[in-house]
Design a protein around this motif. Sequence first.
Motif, PDB file in Angstrom:
ATOM      1  N   ASN A 107       0.804  -1.224   0.000  1.00 10.96           N
ATOM      2  CA  ASN A 107       0.000   0.000   0.000  1.00 10.96           C
ATOM      3  C   ASN A 107       0.836   1.274   0.000  1.00 10.96           C
ATOM      4  O   ASN A 107       0.288   2.371  -0.094  1.00 10.96           O
ATOM      5  N   ASP A 108       2.162   1.166   0.142  1.00  6.39           N
ATOM      6  CA  ASP A 108       3.005   2.362   0.043  1.00  6.39           C
ATOM      7  C   ASP A 108       3.561   2.545  -1.364  1.00  6.39           C
ATOM      8  O   ASP A 108       4.428   3.391  -1.599  1.00  6.39           O
ATOM      9  N   GLY A 109       3.074   1.728  -2.315  1.00  3.44           N
ATOM     10  CA  GLY A 109       3.503   1.853  -3.700  1.00  3.44           C
ATOM     11  C   GLY A 109       4.666   0.967  -4.085  1.00  3.44           C
ATOM     12  O   GLY A 109       5.093   0.970  -5.243  1.00  3.44           O
ATOM     13  N   THR A 110       5.190   0.182  -3.142  1.00  2.19           N
ATOM     14  CA  THR A 110       6.296  -0.718  -3.449  1.00  2.19           C
ATOM     15  C   THR A 110       5.827  -1.849  -4.360  1.00  2.19           C
ATOM     16  O   THR A 110       4.780  -2.458  -4.138  1.00  2.19           O
ATOM     17  N   VAL A 111       6.590  -2.086  -5.414  1.00  8.24           N
ATOM     18  CA  VAL A 111       6.319  -3.193  -6.323  1.00  8.24           C
ATOM     19  C   VAL A 111       7.588  -4.039  -6.417  1.00  8.24           C
ATOM     20  O   VAL A 111       8.667  -3.524  -6.696  1.00  8.24           O
ATOM     21  N   ASP A 112       7.448  -5.316  -6.153  1.00 10.19           N
ATOM     22  CA  ASP A 112       8.604  -6.211  -6.246  1.00 10.19           C
ATOM     23  C   ASP A 112       8.194  -7.439  -7.041  1.00 10.19           C
ATOM     24  O   ASP A 112       7.013  -7.800  -7.085  1.00 10.19           O
ATOM     25  N   SER A 113       9.160  -8.068  -7.675  1.00 12.65           N
ATOM     26  CA  SER A 113       8.811  -9.200  -8.536  1.00 12.65           C
ATOM     27  C   SER A 113       9.961 -10.197  -8.591  1.00 12.65           C
ATOM     28  O   SER A 113      11.109  -9.884  -8.261  1.00 12.65           O
ATOM     29  N   GLN A 114       9.619 -11.402  -9.018  1.00 12.93           N
ATOM     30  CA  GLN A 114      10.622 -12.438  -9.241  1.00 12.93           C
ATOM     31  C   GLN A 114      10.099 -13.406 -10.286  1.00 12.93           C
ATOM     32  O   GLN A 114       8.906 -13.751 -10.298  1.00 12.93           O
ATOM     33  N   VAL A 115      10.994 -13.839 -11.161  1.00 11.68           N
ATOM     34  CA  VAL A 115      10.633 -14.800 -12.208  1.00 11.68           C
ATOM     35  C   VAL A 115      10.674 -16.206 -11.620  1.00 11.68           C
ATOM     36  O   VAL A 115      11.576 -16.563 -10.853  1.00 11.68           O
ATOM     37  N   TYR A 116       9.674 -16.997 -11.982  1.00  9.65           N
ATOM     38  CA  TYR A 116       9.546 -18.360 -11.463  1.00  9.65           C
ATOM     39  C   TYR A 116       9.508 -19.341 -12.624  1.00  9.65           C
ATOM     40  O   TYR A 116       8.714 -19.200 -13.561  1.00  9.65           O
ATOM     41  N   ASN A 117      10.414 -20.326 -12.587  1.00  8.19           N
ATOM     42  CA  ASN A 117      10.416 -21.392 -13.585  1.00  8.19           C
ATOM     43  C   ASN A 117       9.406 -22.450 -13.177  1.00  8.19           C
ATOM     44  O   ASN A 117       9.562 -23.095 -12.138  1.00  8.19           O
ATOM     45  N   VAL A 118       8.362 -22.631 -13.971  1.00  5.86           N
ATOM     46  CA  VAL A 118       7.276 -23.532 -13.618  1.00  5.86           C
ATOM     47  C   VAL A 118       7.733 -24.977 -13.779  1.00  5.86           C
ATOM     48  O   VAL A 118       8.192 -25.375 -14.854  1.00  5.86           O
ATOM     49  N   PRO A 119       7.616 -25.805 -12.712  1.00  5.93           N
ATOM     50  CA  PRO A 119       8.028 -27.207 -12.811  1.00  5.93           C
ATOM     51  C   PRO A 119       7.142 -27.983 -13.784  1.00  5.93           C
ATOM     52  O   PRO A 119       5.984 -27.612 -14.036  1.00  5.93           O
ATOM     53  N   LEU A 120       7.680 -29.055 -14.334  1.00  9.43           N
ATOM     54  CA  LEU A 120       6.905 -29.931 -15.214  1.00  9.43           C
ATOM     55  C   LEU A 120       5.712 -30.488 -14.455  1.00  9.43           C
ATOM     56  O   LEU A 120       5.814 -30.874 -13.294  1.00  9.43           O
ATOM     57  N   GLY A 121       4.584 -30.521 -15.099  1.00  9.89           N
ATOM     58  CA  GLY A 121       3.386 -31.075 -14.479  1.00  9.89           C
ATOM     59  C   GLY A 121       2.540 -30.066 -13.743  1.00  9.89           C
ATOM     60  O   GLY A 121       1.440 -30.370 -13.291  1.00  9.89           O
ATOM     61  N   ILE A 122       3.068 -28.839 -13.556  1.00  9.79           N
ATOM     62  CA  ILE A 122       2.316 -27.781 -12.902  1.00  9.79           C
ATOM     63  C   ILE A 122       1.752 -26.862 -13.977  1.00  9.79           C
ATOM     64  O   ILE A 122       2.478 -26.381 -14.844  1.00  9.79           O
ATOM     65  N   HIS A 123       0.447 -26.629 -13.940  1.00  5.11           N
ATOM     66  CA  HIS A 123      -0.214 -25.838 -14.966  1.00  5.11           C
ATOM     67  C   HIS A 123      -0.588 -24.458 -14.446  1.00  5.11           C
ATOM     68  O   HIS A 123      -0.675 -24.216 -13.246  1.00  5.11           O
ATOM     69  N   GLY A 124      -0.811 -23.561 -15.397  1.00  9.72           N
ATOM     70  CA  GLY A 124      -1.112 -22.181 -15.054  1.00  9.72           C
ATOM     71  C   GLY A 124      -2.330 -22.031 -14.166  1.00  9.72           C
ATOM     72  O   GLY A 124      -2.353 -21.193 -13.259  1.00  9.72           O
ATOM     73  N   ASP A 125      -3.372 -22.843 -14.398  1.00  8.77           N
ATOM     74  CA  ASP A 125      -4.580 -22.717 -13.586  1.00  8.77           C
ATOM     75  C   ASP A 125      -4.314 -23.114 -12.135  1.00  8.77           C
ATOM     76  O   ASP A 125      -4.917 -22.576 -11.201  1.00  8.77           O
ATOM     77  N   GLN A 126      -3.388 -24.057 -11.933  1.00 12.57           N
ATOM     78  CA  GLN A 126      -3.010 -24.424 -10.559  1.00 12.57           C
ATOM     79  C   GLN A 126      -2.303 -23.264  -9.857  1.00 12.57           C
ATOM     80  O   GLN A 126      -2.570 -22.975  -8.690  1.00 12.57           O
ATOM     81  N   LEU A 127      -1.407 -22.620 -10.592  1.00 12.28           N
ATOM     82  CA  LEU A 127      -0.691 -21.487 -10.007  1.00 12.28           C
ATOM     83  C   LEU A 127      -1.650 -20.345  -9.682  1.00 12.28           C
ATOM     84  O   LEU A 127      -1.545 -19.702  -8.625  1.00 12.28           O
ATOM     85  N   GLU A 128      -2.581 -20.092 -10.577  1.00 11.59           N
ATOM     86  CA  GLU A 128      -3.569 -19.035 -10.331  1.00 11.59           C
ATOM     87  C   GLU A 128      -4.405 -19.356  -9.092  1.00 11.59           C
ATOM     88  O   GLU A 128      -4.761 -18.473  -8.310  1.00 11.59           O
ATOM     89  N   ALA A 129      -4.736 -20.628  -8.922  1.00 12.47           N
ATOM     90  CA  ALA A 129      -5.519 -21.039  -7.757  1.00 12.47           C
ATOM     91  C   ALA A 129      -4.739 -20.787  -6.469  1.00 12.47           C
ATOM     92  O   ALA A 129      -5.299 -20.361  -5.454  1.00 12.47           O
ATOM     93  N   VAL A 130      -3.432 -21.061  -6.509  1.00 12.61           N
ATOM     94  CA  VAL A 130      -2.588 -20.808  -5.341  1.00 12.61           C
ATOM     95  C   VAL A 130      -2.543 -19.323  -5.021  1.00 12.61           C
ATOM     96  O   VAL A 130      -2.667 -18.908  -3.865  1.00 12.61           O
ATOM     97  N   VAL A 131      -2.373 -18.506  -6.050  1.00 10.07           N
ATOM     98  CA  VAL A 131      -2.306 -17.062  -5.841  1.00 10.07           C
ATOM     99  C   VAL A 131      -3.616 -16.536  -5.265  1.00 10.07           C
ATOM    100  O   VAL A 131      -3.626 -15.703  -4.356  1.00 10.07           O
ATOM    101  N   ARG A 132      -4.752 -17.039  -5.788  1.00  8.71           N
ATOM    102  CA  ARG A 132      -6.054 -16.612  -5.245  1.00  8.71           C
ATOM    103  C   ARG A 132      -6.179 -16.999  -3.773  1.00  8.71           C
ATOM    104  O   ARG A 132      -6.637 -16.205  -2.947  1.00  8.71           O
ATOM    105  N   LEU A 133      -5.770 -18.232  -3.465  1.00  4.67           N
ATOM    106  CA  LEU A 133      -5.845 -18.703  -2.086  1.00  4.67           C
ATOM    107  C   LEU A 133      -4.967 -17.860  -1.173  1.00  4.67           C
ATOM    108  O   LEU A 133      -5.367 -17.462  -0.072  1.00  4.67           O
ATOM    109  N   ILE A 134      -3.743 -17.561  -1.643  1.00  3.45           N
ATOM    110  CA  ILE A 134      -2.829 -16.754  -0.847  1.00  3.45           C
ATOM    111  C   ILE A 134      -3.378 -15.349  -0.637  1.00  3.45           C
ATOM    112  O   ILE A 134      -3.356 -14.810   0.474  1.00  3.45           O
ATOM    113  N   ASN A 135      -3.897 -14.742  -1.688  1.00  6.94           N
ATOM    114  CA  ASN A 135      -4.451 -13.395  -1.548  1.00  6.94           C
ATOM    115  C   ASN A 135      -5.617 -13.356  -0.567  1.00  6.94           C
ATOM    116  O   ASN A 135      -5.777 -12.396   0.195  1.00  6.94           O
TER     117      ASN A 135
END
Length: 354
Positions: free
Chosen positions: A164-192
């Motif tokens: 909320n102070d405007g800080t933006v940070d990022s990191q690139v993630y190499n997706v392991p074999l067998g892990i799909h984008g929809d799974q990652l999105e589900a994790v992010v939704r759960l975490i948020n």
Amino acid sequence: MLSAKKEVIVMLTERQLLILETIIQDYANVGQPIGSKKLQEQLPVHVSSATIRNEMAVLEQAGYIMKEHLSSGRVPSLSGYRYYIDNLVKPTKIDQSALEVIHSALANNFSKVDEIIAMSARLLSEMTDYTAISLKPGSKDVKLEGFRLVPLGSSQVMLIMVTNDGTVDSQVYNVPLGIHGDQLEAVVRLINEEVVGLPIEEVSARLQSNAPKLRNYLRGSISLLDVFDNVLSRAFHQQVFVDGKKNLLNYLTSDNIEQVKSIYSFVDHSSSLGELLNTKRDFAVMIGDELADDNVLTDYSLISAKYHDGNNGEGLIAILGPTNMQYSKALGLIDALRSELSQRLSNYYRDFND
């Protein structure tokens, strides 16, 4: 290693208080157990050696002092330090030369607030030979606004964190074999759902507590959790300045390499350090096993003090040093530094806004 006996509730006499205070101050100066004969020489009042031994027996029964060995003198216990800090210690006013060192160092031309905060940590570490920590003003109010994923191709995504102070940070993630984008999105939704709105220093601990649930989405892989933790740690440590970390090694009671690793990991880990610095008091002193559940900091104490920046912001400075530190001197120094730091930051914002 210090250990606290179960404290017996007892009203101490003025003489017993004086003996306890003398034992603690002598142990801070020389780091050796003190016996009745040496105490007799140091006490400002005349007391027989037999009387001193009787009074020491009362203090030992109360859990305020203890023997390191069967035939040794006495050293303070953690309960003794706690009693001393809560009831006896008084800050020592620092001398003019030390004040001039602080004022001169903070009078430099700084281009941003971070440089002033970093200088305060460096000053505190150099003047105490302990590990110093400075928390940037307002950083305790920095909260997580959320994470999002941006696809970079078939095998990579970028994790982006916004606060909320405007800080933006990022990191690139190499997706392991067998892990799909929809799974990652589900994790992010759960975490948020779990962590949005939390102070950033609390997010890592919340993620760890939810790790078993998150593994179900990732089929046992926790590599993405490491990425979250890395991003959080960077964001938190952009708000925190640590100086003199190597000084922690000066007060180890053994050569146990695992203890060294644990202490360094504790200081480097955002959630652990954030919990230590999370206090509502202007001054706070935490000792021994009050610092961590796993006893990794049993032989250490943390003194922290709040300061204000003149711009409606509040920060914190602290030292992490041995339990047998000279508390009066350390408290006096921290009080003087926080006053000078508050004044310097007020001047900085005034000049900046003119």
